[in-house]
Motif scaffolding. Sequence first.
Motif, PDB file in Angstrom:
ATOM      1  N   ASN A 496      29.286  48.212  51.903  1.00 23.07           N
ATOM      2  CA  ASN A 496      29.553  46.778  52.078  1.00 23.07           C
ATOM      3  C   ASN A 496      29.215  45.949  50.849  1.00 23.07           C
ATOM      4  N   LYS A 497      28.977  46.647  49.735  1.00 23.69           N
ATOM      5  CA  LYS A 497      28.650  45.969  48.466  1.00 23.69           C
ATOM      6  C   LYS A 497      27.469  44.997  48.609  1.00 23.69           C
ATOM      7  N   LYS A 498      26.422  45.441  49.314  1.00 30.07           N
ATOM      8  CA  LYS A 498      25.234  44.602  49.463  1.00 30.07           C
ATOM      9  C   LYS A 498      24.141  45.112  48.530  1.00 30.07           C
ATOM     10  N   HIS A 499      23.176  44.221  48.271  1.00 29.66           N
ATOM     11  CA  HIS A 499      22.100  44.574  47.348  1.00 29.66           C
ATOM     12  C   HIS A 499      20.788  44.746  48.104  1.00 29.66           C
ATOM     13  N   LEU A 500      19.872  45.478  47.484  1.00 27.38           N
ATOM     14  CA  LEU A 500      18.575  45.701  48.116  1.00 27.38           C
ATOM     15  C   LEU A 500      17.506  44.971  47.322  1.00 27.38           C
ATOM     16  N   GLU A 501      16.509  44.482  48.047  1.00 24.88           N
ATOM     17  CA  GLU A 501      15.438  43.778  47.358  1.00 24.88           C
ATOM     18  C   GLU A 501      14.329  44.741  46.942  1.00 24.88           C
ATOM     19  N   LEU A 502      13.744  44.428  45.795  1.00 22.16           N
ATOM     20  CA  LEU A 502      12.423  44.963  45.472  1.00 22.16           C
ATOM     21  C   LEU A 502      11.525  43.749  45.566  1.00 22.16           C
ATOM     22  N   ASN A 503      10.817  43.637  46.693  1.00 15.90           N
ATOM     23  CA  ASN A 503       9.930  42.509  46.918  1.00 15.90           C
ATOM     24  C   ASN A 503       8.665  42.741  46.096  1.00 15.90           C
ATOM     25  N   ALA A 504       8.376  41.803  45.178  1.00 17.30           N
ATOM     26  CA  ALA A 504       7.312  42.037  44.190  1.00 17.30           C
ATOM     27  C   ALA A 504       5.944  41.571  44.666  1.00 17.30           C
ATOM     28  N   PHE A 505       5.865  41.060  45.895  1.00 14.75           N
ATOM     29  CA  PHE A 505       4.562  40.632  46.404  1.00 14.75           C
ATOM     30  C   PHE A 505       3.654  41.858  46.436  1.00 14.75           C
ATOM     31  N   PRO A 506       2.426  41.749  45.861  1.00 18.53           N
ATOM     32  CA  PRO A 506       1.638  42.958  45.610  1.00 18.53           C
ATOM     33  C   PRO A 506       1.293  43.791  46.842  1.00 18.53           C
ATOM     34  N   ASN A 507       1.277  43.206  48.026  1.00 20.61           N
ATOM     35  CA  ASN A 507       1.010  44.071  49.183  1.00 20.61           C
ATOM     36  C   ASN A 507       2.307  44.572  49.831  1.00 20.61           C
ATOM     37  N   ARG A 508       3.434  44.267  49.216  1.00 23.11           N
ATOM     38  CA  ARG A 508       4.703  44.807  49.724  1.00 23.11           C
ATOM     39  C   ARG A 508       5.265  45.862  48.769  1.00 23.11           C
ATOM     40  N   LEU A 509       5.636  45.466  47.563  1.00 27.94           N
ATOM     41  CA  LEU A 509       6.309  46.370  46.623  1.00 27.94           C
ATOM     42  C   LEU A 509       7.295  47.251  47.386  1.00 27.94           C
ATOM     43  N   ASP A 510       8.294  46.574  47.939  1.00 23.42           N
ATOM     44  CA  ASP A 510       9.207  47.169  48.901  1.00 23.42           C
ATOM     45  C   ASP A 510      10.627  46.759  48.496  1.00 23.42           C
ATOM     46  N   LEU A 511      11.457  47.686  48.085  1.00 26.99           N
ATOM     47  CA  LEU A 511      11.375  49.138  48.068  1.00 26.99           C
ATOM     48  C   LEU A 511      10.273  49.692  47.166  1.00 26.99           C
ATOM     49  N   SER A 512       9.798  50.883  47.529  1.00 23.00           N
ATOM     50  CA  SER A 512       8.784  51.552  46.726  1.00 23.00           C
ATOM     51  C   SER A 512       9.441  52.249  45.545  1.00 23.00           C
ATOM     52  N   LEU A 522      22.268  56.228  43.757  1.00 24.81           N
ATOM     53  CA  LEU A 522      23.467  56.073  44.587  1.00 24.81           C
ATOM     54  C   LEU A 522      24.398  54.995  44.044  1.00 24.81           C
ATOM     55  N   GLY A 523      23.885  54.182  43.112  1.00 21.81           N
ATOM     56  CA  GLY A 523      24.709  53.114  42.547  1.00 21.81           C
ATOM     57  C   GLY A 523      24.420  51.742  43.124  1.00 21.81           C
ATOM     58  N   LEU A 524      23.348  51.629  43.913  1.00 25.12           N
ATOM     59  CA  LEU A 524      23.001  50.318  44.470  1.00 25.12           C
ATOM     60  C   LEU A 524      22.341  49.440  43.411  1.00 25.12           C
ATOM     61  N   LYS A 525      22.516  48.140  43.548  1.00 24.79           N
ATOM     62  CA  LYS A 525      21.853  47.205  42.640  1.00 24.79           C
ATOM     63  C   LYS A 525      20.634  46.604  43.336  1.00 24.79           C
ATOM     64  N   ILE A 526      19.623  46.301  42.517  1.00 27.07           N
ATOM     65  CA  ILE A 526      18.334  45.842  43.041  1.00 27.07           C
ATOM     66  C   ILE A 526      18.072  44.401  42.611  1.00 27.07           C
ATOM     67  N   SER A 527      17.593  43.593  43.559  1.00 27.95           N
ATOM     68  CA  SER A 527      17.198  42.233  43.234  1.00 27.95           C
ATOM     69  C   SER A 527      15.672  42.153  43.323  1.00 27.95           C
ATOM     70  N   GLN A 566      26.880  35.962  34.382  1.00 31.91           N
ATOM     71  CA  GLN A 566      27.249  37.289  34.894  1.00 31.91           C
ATOM     72  C   GLN A 566      27.083  37.407  36.414  1.00 31.91           C
ATOM     73  N   LEU A 567      26.289  36.509  37.013  1.00 31.26           N
ATOM     74  CA  LEU A 567      25.957  36.660  38.435  1.00 31.26           C
ATOM     75  C   LEU A 567      27.146  36.660  39.404  1.00 31.26           C
ATOM     76  N   PRO A 568      28.191  35.841  39.172  1.00 33.66           N
ATOM     77  CA  PRO A 568      29.289  35.790  40.149  1.00 33.66           C
ATOM     78  C   PRO A 568      29.930  37.145  40.424  1.00 33.66           C
ATOM     79  N   LYS A 569      29.799  38.079  39.498  1.00 31.14           N
ATOM     80  CA  LYS A 569      30.338  39.410  39.730  1.00 31.14           C
ATOM     81  C   LYS A 569      29.632  40.080  40.927  1.00 31.14           C
ATOM     82  N   TYR A 570      28.381  39.689  41.157  1.00 34.58           N
ATOM     83  CA  TYR A 570      27.595  40.324  42.221  1.00 34.58           C
ATOM     84  C   TYR A 570      27.376  39.407  43.426  1.00 34.58           C
TER      85      TYR A 570
END
Length: 574
Positions: A496-512, A522-527, A566-570
Motif C-alpha cells: 500500500n506504499k505506506k511508511h513505517l515510523e522509527l519512534n525516537a523517544f528513548p523508551n520506545r525506539l520502535d521499530l528496533s 524489503l524496500g520500506l521507507k522509514i520516518s 523531494q517529499l511529495p514523491k513519498y
Amino acid sequence: MKNLELAKIFNEIADILEIQDIQWKPQAYRKAASSIASLSIDIEKIYKKSGLKGLDSIPGVGKHLALKIEEYLKTGKIKAYKQLKKKVPIDLAELTHIEFLGPKKAKRLYKELKIKNIKDLEKAAKAGKIAKLSGFGEKSQQDILEGLGMYKLGKKRALLNIALPIAKEIIQSLNKLKEVKSAEYVGSLRRMKETVRDIDILVISNKPKKVIQTFTSLDNVKKVLAKGPTKASVVLKNNMHSDLRVLKPEEKGAGLLYFIGSKEHNIALRKIAIEKGYKLSEYGLFSRNTGKRIPGTSEKDIYKALSLKYIPPELRENQGEIEAAKKGKIPTLISIKDIKGDFHVHSKWSDGSDSIKDLATTAKKLGYQYLCISDHSKSEKIANGLSESNLLKQIKLIKKLNKNFRGFKLLAGSEVDILADGSLDYPEKILKQLDIVIGSIHSRFKSSKQEMTKRICTALENKHLNILGHPTGRLINQRKPYNLDLDQVFKVALENKKHLELNAFPNRLDLSDTNLKEAIELGLKISIGTDAHSKDQMNYMKFGVATARRGWCQKNHILNTFTLKQLPKYFKKL
Ligand SMILES: [Zn+2]
Ligand SMILES: [Zn+2]
C-alpha cells in the motif's frame, strides 16, 4: 545535573496527590516533571543565571513550582514532599513503574494488602493474593508478575537518555586534565544499544594515577568499588556502575576496539588476526612470531591490517558486518547531519508543553526544512486529543504561520488513533485536509495476534494513512511489543506504499534496530519521529539516528533526510 532528580520527585508528588483524589494539581506536577527531564541545560545553571524568573520560564513550571525547585536546589529537600510521603507511606515511584499499576490501583493494594513496595507486591502476587481482590483477578495478577519481570530488567539496564548525558559529563571532567590525551565512552553505550548496563570509559594517558584519582573523586560518584594503577570502578549517584580504564597512546586503537565491543565482534576479529599470523588484544596487534607491535595506533589501522574496511561502532555486533567489511561493502550510515525535519511532535494543543510557534523556532534552529505537528486525535481523552473543530482550527493556524517562513514549512499532521476495528479516529472529510497522517495504536494492547495484525493491516489499507506510528508498541523495560505478525504488517505496508515510523523517544525506539534492518531490506521507507512533547525533546532525534545506524540504514532509507522539495514523491498531499 539535578534535572532528573527533580523530575522524579515531581512525578512522585503527582502520584501521591492523585491517590488522595486531588484534581488538576497532579497534572501540573507531571507536566513540569516532563519538561524538566527533557531540558538540555542544567536546571541549576538556569537558577544561578536568572533566579526564580528563570525557573518560572521553564514550560509548565510557573511560580508555585519554581519555589519548590528553588527550595530543592538550596536545601536538597522539599518539605511539602516529605510531608506527603509521611501521609502516604507507599513507594509509588517504584510501584507505578509496573505497567499495569497506576496510583489508584496502588492505593487499593496498600489499603487491602498492605503493599508498600515492590518486594511486598511480588510476595503478594506470588502467593496469589492479588487475584482474589475484586477488580483485579487472575489476569491482573499475571500482568503484574510480567511487569515485575520487566521492572527487574530495567533496574539493570538504563535507557540511553539517562546514560548518555552522565557519560558525557564524566568525559568532560576528565578531558579537562592536562594528563589526559583523550577520554571516550566505550562499551554498549558507544554502540548506542537501546539500553546499557554500565558506563565504560577509556582514557589515553601516560599518567594514569592522576586520572584514576580524578575519576574516583568526581561529584557524581557515590561509592568507589575498586581502585588500581590503571583501572577503577565506581557506583554513581543514580546507582549505575562506571568503569574506567587507562591505556598508553600506542594502545589506543586496540583499546578502543576491545572496550567498545561487542564481545562477539571482537572474537571474530581475533580469529582473523590469528589466521593472518597476528595476536590481537586490548594492548595492540602483534606479530605471533616476533611479538613485535604492528605499526598503526588507530582503530582504522587495525582493521586495515586485518584487510577489513573500518566498521562504525553501531554495527559491531557480528551480524554480518565482518563479511561486509571483507568485501569493502560497509554502508555509509545515515548521520544526524542528514536530518532535514521531524515528522512527529506534540504541541500544547494536545499533551505537549510548547506552542506550535516555539516548536517551529526550535526546528529552524536545528536547521530543519520542515516540522510535522502531529497532536493526538479525539479519542485520546487522557492526552487531550483534538476535537474535529479544534483540528481544523489548528490546520488554519499552521497555514497562517507558514506565510511568515522562508525555506521552512510546518506540515499539518495528526497522530490518529487506530480504533479497534482498524478504522481511523477522524472522518474522511477531516483526514483529507491533513498533510500527513500517522496512525498509531494506543488501546487494547493485549489483543490476540490475529486481531492486532488485522487491525493494523486494515489501517494500512486506508488511503489517508501515511505512516504507521511506533509499529510494535513496545515500551523498553516496561511493556512488550504487541502480539503481532510483523512480516505481514511489512508486506501490507509495502503493497500500500505506506511508511513505517522509527519512534525516537528513548523508551520506545520502535521499530528496533533488527526490525529496521528487515524493513529496509524489503524496500520500506522509514520516518524518524521524536514524538517530542516539548521543544527540548526534539533533541531525541539523535537516539533515532543511532538506532537507524544500528539497523544499517543509509540516508536514502530515511524519509526525513529528503528535502522539502523531494517529499511529495513519498507524501502525495504535499
Ligand atoms: Zn503515540
Ligand atoms: Zn505521539
